[in-house]
Design an enzyme around this catalytic site. Structure first.
Site, PDB file in Angstrom:
ATOM      1  N   CYS A  82       0.844  -1.198   0.000  1.00  0.00           N
ATOM      2  CA  CYS A  82       0.000   0.000   0.000  1.00  0.00           C
ATOM      3  C   CYS A  82       0.877   1.246   0.000  1.00  0.00           C
ATOM      4  O   CYS A  82       1.953   1.266   0.589  1.00  0.00           O
ATOM      5  CB  CYS A  82      -0.980  -0.004   1.162  1.00  0.00           C
ATOM      6  SG  CYS A  82      -0.377   0.671   2.707  1.00  0.00           S
ATOM      7  N   GLU A  83       0.406   2.248  -0.683  1.00  0.00           N
ATOM      8  CA  GLU A  83       1.182   3.476  -0.796  1.00  0.00           C
ATOM      9  C   GLU A  83       1.117   4.340   0.458  1.00  0.00           C
ATOM     10  O   GLU A  83       1.903   5.266   0.589  1.00  0.00           O
ATOM     11  CB  GLU A  83       0.732   4.273  -2.022  1.00  0.00           C
ATOM     12  CG  GLU A  83      -0.692   4.759  -1.980  1.00  0.00           C
ATOM     13  CD  GLU A  83      -1.122   5.413  -3.277  1.00  0.00           C
ATOM     14  OE1 GLU A  83      -1.901   6.374  -3.200  1.00  0.00           O
ATOM     15  OE2 GLU A  83      -0.696   4.969  -4.368  1.00  0.00           O
ATOM     16  N   HIS A  85       1.364   3.178   3.859  1.00  0.00           N
ATOM     17  CA  HIS A  85       2.297   2.720   4.891  1.00  0.00           C
ATOM     18  C   HIS A  85       3.426   1.872   4.323  1.00  0.00           C
ATOM     19  O   HIS A  85       4.268   1.400   5.081  1.00  0.00           O
ATOM     20  CB  HIS A  85       1.557   1.881   5.951  1.00  0.00           C
ATOM     21  CG  HIS A  85       0.488   2.634   6.654  1.00  0.00           C
ATOM     22  ND1 HIS A  85      -0.850   2.526   6.297  1.00  0.00           N
ATOM     23  CD2 HIS A  85       0.543   3.508   7.684  1.00  0.00           C
ATOM     24  CE1 HIS A  85      -1.563   3.301   7.093  1.00  0.00           C
ATOM     25  NE2 HIS A  85      -0.754   3.910   7.930  1.00  0.00           N
TER      26      HIS A  85
END
Length: 193
Positions: A82-83, A85
């Site tokens: 995911c961008e 975290h």
């Protein structure tokens, strides 16, 4: 865009220092290089646009005469990060369907498209949209459906810590957007053994 592995190595070394670690101790000495190589592999999709991926995996064959039926490949296992975290999205399964025109894609190409679209810093919703767009270009059809189910370590291992929470997203393009019977048929096919 090429991934700058030397810069990654420097930054990982800096992160180790910021964590209070000794990057020169035996177990960590080669960690910056290993992480840089890993990032080069797991973020390979960042090197290509959707159009470039469609060209790479656009190998197609003449559709059989009278072929107007849905092509479905289900449970393609991929992973992404995911961008928000840079946390792992895991146990991710992608199912795709499309209505071929004059050409059909090689079945492995659908899995390769899903894999490459996931190898980016992503949102699950965007992975579905990217996969649909790439298949539209590669198969030369507007009619594509994508279903993705995944666990997100940013929800399961940190923050709210809900390990059984799964995220499910759908992306419908072309006739799949407007014709409910195609959506229903897609979901029925996914539930078959």
């Amino acid at each position: 865009m090429a991934i700058d592995t030397k810069a990654i190595e420097e930054h990982i070394r800096g992160i180790l220092l910021a964590l209070g670690e000794d990057p020169d101790r035996e177990g960590l000495r080669e960690t910056p290089e290993r992480v840089a190589r890993m990032y080069e592999e797991i973020f390979e999709g960042m090197n290509y646009s959707n159009a470039e991926i469609a060209r790479m995996y656009g190998k197609s064959f003449q559709a059989p005469a009278g072929q107007d039926d849905m092509v479905v490949v289900k449970d393609i296992e991929v992973f992404s990060y995911c961008e928000h975290h840079m946390a792992l999205m895991y146990d991710m399964k992608v199912s795709v369907a499309y209505l071929p025109g004059e050409r059909v894609l090689g079945l492995s190409k659908l899995a390769r498209i899903a894999d490459m679209a996931a190898k980016r810093l992503q949102l699950q919703e965007r992975i579905g949209s990217d996969i649909a767009e790439i298949i539209q270009m590669a198969a030369d059809t507007p009619d594509v459906a994508v279903l993705i189910t995944a666990n997100h370590s940013c929800m399961t291992a940190r923050g709210i810590r809900k390990p059984s929470a799964k995220t499910v997203t759908t992306t419908f393009r072309g006739r799949f957007e407007t014709e409910a019977f195609l959506q229903d048929r897609f979901f029925r096919m996914l539930n078959q053994q």
